[in-house]
Write a protein that holds these residues in place. Sequence first.
Motif, PDB file in Angstrom:
ATOM      1  N   VAL A   1       0.849  -1.192   0.000  1.00  0.00           N
ATOM      2  CA  VAL A   1       0.000   0.000   0.000  1.00  0.00           C
ATOM      3  C   VAL A   1       0.885   1.243   0.000  1.00  0.00           C
ATOM      4  O   VAL A   1       1.860   1.327   0.747  1.00  0.00           O
ATOM      5  CB  VAL A   1      -0.929   0.006   1.234  1.00  0.00           C
ATOM      6  CG1 VAL A   1      -1.791   1.265   1.245  1.00  0.00           C
ATOM      7  CG2 VAL A   1      -1.799  -1.242   1.239  1.00  0.00           C
ATOM      8  N   LEU A   2       0.532   2.193  -0.836  1.00  0.00           N
ATOM      9  CA  LEU A   2       1.300   3.440  -0.890  1.00  0.00           C
ATOM     10  C   LEU A   2       1.140   4.218   0.408  1.00  0.00           C
ATOM     11  O   LEU A   2       0.076   4.205   1.033  1.00  0.00           O
ATOM     12  CB  LEU A   2       0.827   4.317  -2.055  1.00  0.00           C
ATOM     13  CG  LEU A   2       1.014   3.775  -3.469  1.00  0.00           C
ATOM     14  CD1 LEU A   2       0.575   4.824  -4.479  1.00  0.00           C
ATOM     15  CD2 LEU A   2       2.451   3.382  -3.720  1.00  0.00           C
ATOM     16  N   LEU A   3       2.201   4.886   0.804  1.00  0.00           N
ATOM     17  CA  LEU A   3       2.154   5.759   1.969  1.00  0.00           C
ATOM     18  C   LEU A   3       1.168   6.895   1.714  1.00  0.00           C
ATOM     19  O   LEU A   3       1.156   7.488   0.640  1.00  0.00           O
ATOM     20  CB  LEU A   3       3.546   6.334   2.255  1.00  0.00           C
ATOM     21  CG  LEU A   3       3.651   7.319   3.425  1.00  0.00           C
ATOM     22  CD1 LEU A   3       3.459   6.572   4.738  1.00  0.00           C
ATOM     23  CD2 LEU A   3       5.015   8.009   3.415  1.00  0.00           C
ATOM     24  N   GLN A   4       0.316   7.156   2.706  1.00  0.00           N
ATOM     25  CA  GLN A   4      -0.610   8.274   2.578  1.00  0.00           C
ATOM     26  C   GLN A   4       0.158   9.596   2.601  1.00  0.00           C
ATOM     27  O   GLN A   4       1.071   9.784   3.393  1.00  0.00           O
ATOM     28  CB  GLN A   4      -1.630   8.249   3.728  1.00  0.00           C
ATOM     29  CG  GLN A   4      -2.593   7.072   3.675  1.00  0.00           C
ATOM     30  CD  GLN A   4      -3.529   7.157   2.484  1.00  0.00           C
ATOM     31  OE1 GLN A   4      -4.237   8.144   2.289  1.00  0.00           O
ATOM     32  NE2 GLN A   4      -3.514   6.125   1.656  1.00  0.00           N
ATOM     33  N   LEU A   5      -0.213  10.485   1.704  1.00  0.00           N
ATOM     34  CA  LEU A   5       0.401  11.816   1.596  1.00  0.00           C
ATOM     35  C   LEU A   5       1.921  11.721   1.443  1.00  0.00           C
ATOM     36  O   LEU A   5       2.684  12.243   2.259  1.00  0.00           O
ATOM     37  CB  LEU A   5       0.044  12.678   2.815  1.00  0.00           C
ATOM     38  CG  LEU A   5      -1.450  12.797   3.148  1.00  0.00           C
ATOM     39  CD1 LEU A   5      -1.649  13.662   4.379  1.00  0.00           C
ATOM     40  CD2 LEU A   5      -2.223  13.346   1.968  1.00  0.00           C
ATOM     41  N   PRO A   6       2.405  11.024   0.401  1.00  0.00           N
ATOM     42  CA  PRO A   6       3.860  10.923   0.199  1.00  0.00           C
ATOM     43  C   PRO A   6       4.466  12.289  -0.094  1.00  0.00           C
ATOM     44  O   PRO A   6       3.864  13.115  -0.790  1.00  0.00           O
ATOM     45  CB  PRO A   6       3.973   9.984  -1.012  1.00  0.00           C
ATOM     46  CG  PRO A   6       2.687  10.164  -1.753  1.00  0.00           C
ATOM     47  CD  PRO A   6       1.643  10.401  -0.699  1.00  0.00           C
ATOM     48  N   GLU A   7       5.653  12.517   0.437  1.00  0.00           N
ATOM     49  CA  GLU A   7       6.333  13.804   0.253  1.00  0.00           C
ATOM     50  C   GLU A   7       7.608  13.663  -0.577  1.00  0.00           C
ATOM     51  O   GLU A   7       7.943  14.547  -1.354  1.00  0.00           O
ATOM     52  CB  GLU A   7       6.674  14.411   1.619  1.00  0.00           C
ATOM     53  CG  GLU A   7       5.459  14.695   2.482  1.00  0.00           C
ATOM     54  CD  GLU A   7       5.848  15.275   3.833  1.00  0.00           C
ATOM     55  OE1 GLU A   7       6.977  15.777   3.954  1.00  0.00           O
ATOM     56  OE2 GLU A   7       5.024  15.209   4.762  1.00  0.00           O
ATOM     57  N   LYS A   8       8.345  12.538  -0.376  1.00  0.00           N
ATOM     58  CA  LYS A   8       9.628  12.355  -1.066  1.00  0.00           C
ATOM     59  C   LYS A   8       9.438  11.323  -2.177  1.00  0.00           C
ATOM     60  O   LYS A   8       9.212  10.149  -1.901  1.00  0.00           O
ATOM     61  CB  LYS A   8      10.697  11.916  -0.069  1.00  0.00           C
ATOM     62  CG  LYS A   8      11.034  13.001   0.959  1.00  0.00           C
ATOM     63  CD  LYS A   8      11.879  12.470   2.088  1.00  0.00           C
ATOM     64  CE  LYS A   8      11.042  11.646   3.049  1.00  0.00           C
ATOM     65  NZ  LYS A   8      11.775  11.283   4.274  1.00  0.00           N
ATOM     66  N   ILE A   9       9.519  11.792  -3.427  1.00  0.00           N
ATOM     67  CA  ILE A   9       9.233  10.961  -4.592  1.00  0.00           C
ATOM     68  C   ILE A   9      10.531  10.690  -5.345  1.00  0.00           C
ATOM     69  O   ILE A   9      11.260  11.624  -5.696  1.00  0.00           O
ATOM     70  CB  ILE A   9       8.234  11.653  -5.541  1.00  0.00           C
ATOM     71  CG1 ILE A   9       7.046  12.232  -4.753  1.00  0.00           C
ATOM     72  CG2 ILE A   9       7.777  10.692  -6.621  1.00  0.00           C
ATOM     73  CD1 ILE A   9       6.244  11.223  -4.002  1.00  0.00           C
ATOM     74  N   GLY A  10      10.827   9.413  -5.574  1.00  0.00           N
ATOM     75  CA  GLY A  10      11.931   9.046  -6.449  1.00  0.00           C
ATOM     76  C   GLY A  10      11.398   8.866  -7.864  1.00  0.00           C
ATOM     77  O   GLY A  10      10.423   8.144  -8.077  1.00  0.00           O
ATOM     78  N   LEU A  11      12.012   9.529  -8.834  1.00  0.00           N
ATOM     79  CA  LEU A  11      11.525   9.486 -10.225  1.00  0.00           C
ATOM     80  C   LEU A  11      12.652   9.014 -11.136  1.00  0.00           C
ATOM     81  O   LEU A  11      13.723   9.621 -11.180  1.00  0.00           O
ATOM     82  CB  LEU A  11      11.036  10.869 -10.656  1.00  0.00           C
ATOM     83  CG  LEU A  11      10.579  11.001 -12.112  1.00  0.00           C
ATOM     84  CD1 LEU A  11       9.405  10.070 -12.398  1.00  0.00           C
ATOM     85  CD2 LEU A  11      10.221  12.445 -12.436  1.00  0.00           C
ATOM     86  N   ILE A  12      12.390   7.918 -11.872  1.00  0.00           N
ATOM     87  CA  ILE A  12      13.351   7.389 -12.841  1.00  0.00           C
ATOM     88  C   ILE A  12      12.725   7.474 -14.224  1.00  0.00           C
ATOM     89  O   ILE A  12      11.673   6.873 -14.477  1.00  0.00           O
ATOM     90  CB  ILE A  12      13.725   5.928 -12.523  1.00  0.00           C
ATOM     91  CG1 ILE A  12      14.405   5.827 -11.154  1.00  0.00           C
ATOM     92  CG2 ILE A  12      14.629   5.361 -13.606  1.00  0.00           C
ATOM     93  CD1 ILE A  12      14.728   4.399 -10.741  1.00  0.00           C
ATOM     94  N   THR A  13      13.357   8.220 -15.107  1.00  0.00           N
ATOM     95  CA  THR A  13      12.925   8.314 -16.502  1.00  0.00           C
ATOM     96  C   THR A  13      13.986   9.093 -17.262  1.00  0.00           C
ATOM     97  O   THR A  13      15.013   9.488 -16.703  1.00  0.00           O
ATOM     98  CB  THR A  13      11.544   8.988 -16.628  1.00  0.00           C
ATOM     99  OG1 THR A  13      11.081   8.856 -17.976  1.00  0.00           O
ATOM    100  CG2 THR A  13      11.604  10.458 -16.252  1.00  0.00           C
ATOM    101  N   SER A  14      13.729   9.324 -18.529  1.00  0.00           N
ATOM    102  CA  SER A  14      14.661  10.107 -19.342  1.00  0.00           C
ATOM    103  C   SER A  14      14.319  11.584 -19.242  1.00  0.00           C
ATOM    104  O   SER A  14      13.145  11.961 -19.269  1.00  0.00           O
ATOM    105  CB  SER A  14      14.581   9.653 -20.803  1.00  0.00           C
ATOM    106  OG  SER A  14      15.311  10.536 -21.631  1.00  0.00           O
TER     107      SER A  14
END
Length: 548
Positions: free
Chosen positions: A246-259
């Motif tokens: 389950v995703l953390l409610q109200l996430p603040e720190k997002i890791g993003l992998i893409t080009s």
Amino acid sequence: MTLMQKLISWQQDQARKEHLEPYMVLQFNTIKEIVRIEPKTHDELLRIKGIGPAKVRKYGDDILHIVRGNGVVGGEAQSSMDLFSEAEVVNDIALSSQNPKGAEVQFNPETGEVIEDKKDDSITVTEFVTMLDTMLRTNFRRVRVQGEVVGFKQNANGHAYFQIKDKDSVLRCTVFRSNYELSGIQLEDGMEIIITGQPSYHKQYGFGFMGNTLELYGEGALKKAYDDLKKKLSEEGLFSSEKKRVLLQLPEKIGLITSRTGAAIGDFTSNVGQYGYKIIFHHTSVEGAYALRDIKSALEEMAKKDIDVLVLVRGGGSLESLQAFNNETIIRMITDFPVPVIVGVGHDEDETLATLVADVGASTPTGAARSVRESWDACDKRVQNYESIIINTFDKVLQQQKHVIAHIERNIFAQFTTLTEHFSQVFHRFFLSVQKIDTHIQSQKVHIQQSQEKIHQHFQYSLDNVKRAFDITYFIKSVATRITYIKEKLYTYEKTLTHNDPQRQLALGYSIARNVKGNVIRKKDDIIKDDVLFVQVSDGEILTKVSK
């Protein structure tokens, strides 16, 4: 690398930088002479055929650094050729005709260049193979080659050896274990693949191709590999909902992998919402030969970061272009990632295995962004609902209070009217009372005046009495009269006390009887049989008991 390999590699790089042919930088025979002589100074470089003052000024420092084993350095130090004229250099060279290893070298006295001798200029097999390998690696650093796999085998260390062919040619290939396992492909003879790498010429094994990445070629082969891996992962239960975190409610720190150059990053960032996220971005290739390696490296780096959720996105594409997201190594890294993972790949019709095993699989980067912001949107909606409830409740209470205030206002007005009337009555009575008081005051004034006259008369009388009291003759006479009066009174009191003295009565024969309580017995009804009595006579007290 050998000295010759280093010099050839430098020659190729320098030629590319200056947009020249390699021989225009240094000829191969010149490179051979540099390797043979190993010059240590600019003067020694000038003794080599093909190197004049101009080349020493331009390339001398770089060549000497390579010879000394330090690699190519930008050559910031001032060349000795800048300190002397060409004529001086030629004269110095003419004075010394011995090279560092003792070989006789002939110089042109006008140009200072070494005069080529007529002896054999052939090279050894090793020198030629080394030169050929260096040139191949330098000029073909990343090549994608398509062909059919034949003669596949793996040794005990896991390295893969095979050939790829088309209708006219065969190419021997080697893929080391780490790269082979990362590809996620189990090679078999007859497979059509694309191998990315570079050619090489080994001293013992000859020409070959060193592969870095492997890709299946053709939709049929890709679809079969996709279906086989999907079946395998499904049997392991990796697609089941029980495996999803389950995703953390109200996430603040997002890791993003893409080009950073693709459309996916714009789709994600423009749809994730303005909720004050801290986005940790890791650029990676999402398509092509090195996408697998880049994504694997990005996942390893992100696993070390303090994030609440990881997002992996890219745009849509063919089954071939999405191979990295159907790779078993990448898929298992996603399932083992320390925080929940959202994968949004392609368009609605694209379904990668990475999307299926992710904790949240979105069909597009926009869908991934919506998954991140979902709890924030719900919270924002609740806040808006609470805001509406508060405003509506406040408005309702306000209306109710308005009615209450209006009612109170009417009551106050009515009471004020009553109070005004009452005040008028009170004021009238007060006015009458004031008149009465005024009349009474006037009456009291008269009374006071009369009292003042009486007081004055009484005061005058008292004053006269005081005057008389202070008259000595009158005072003595008054005292004597008073003493006589007091004596007469004392005599009268003495006779009365003597006549009424109880002892006198007892002496005359009388007695006084009392009960145990001390009460005087005055009549016979005051006693009963067996009462104890105390009888007082003139000389004492008698204790007696009533017998009848």
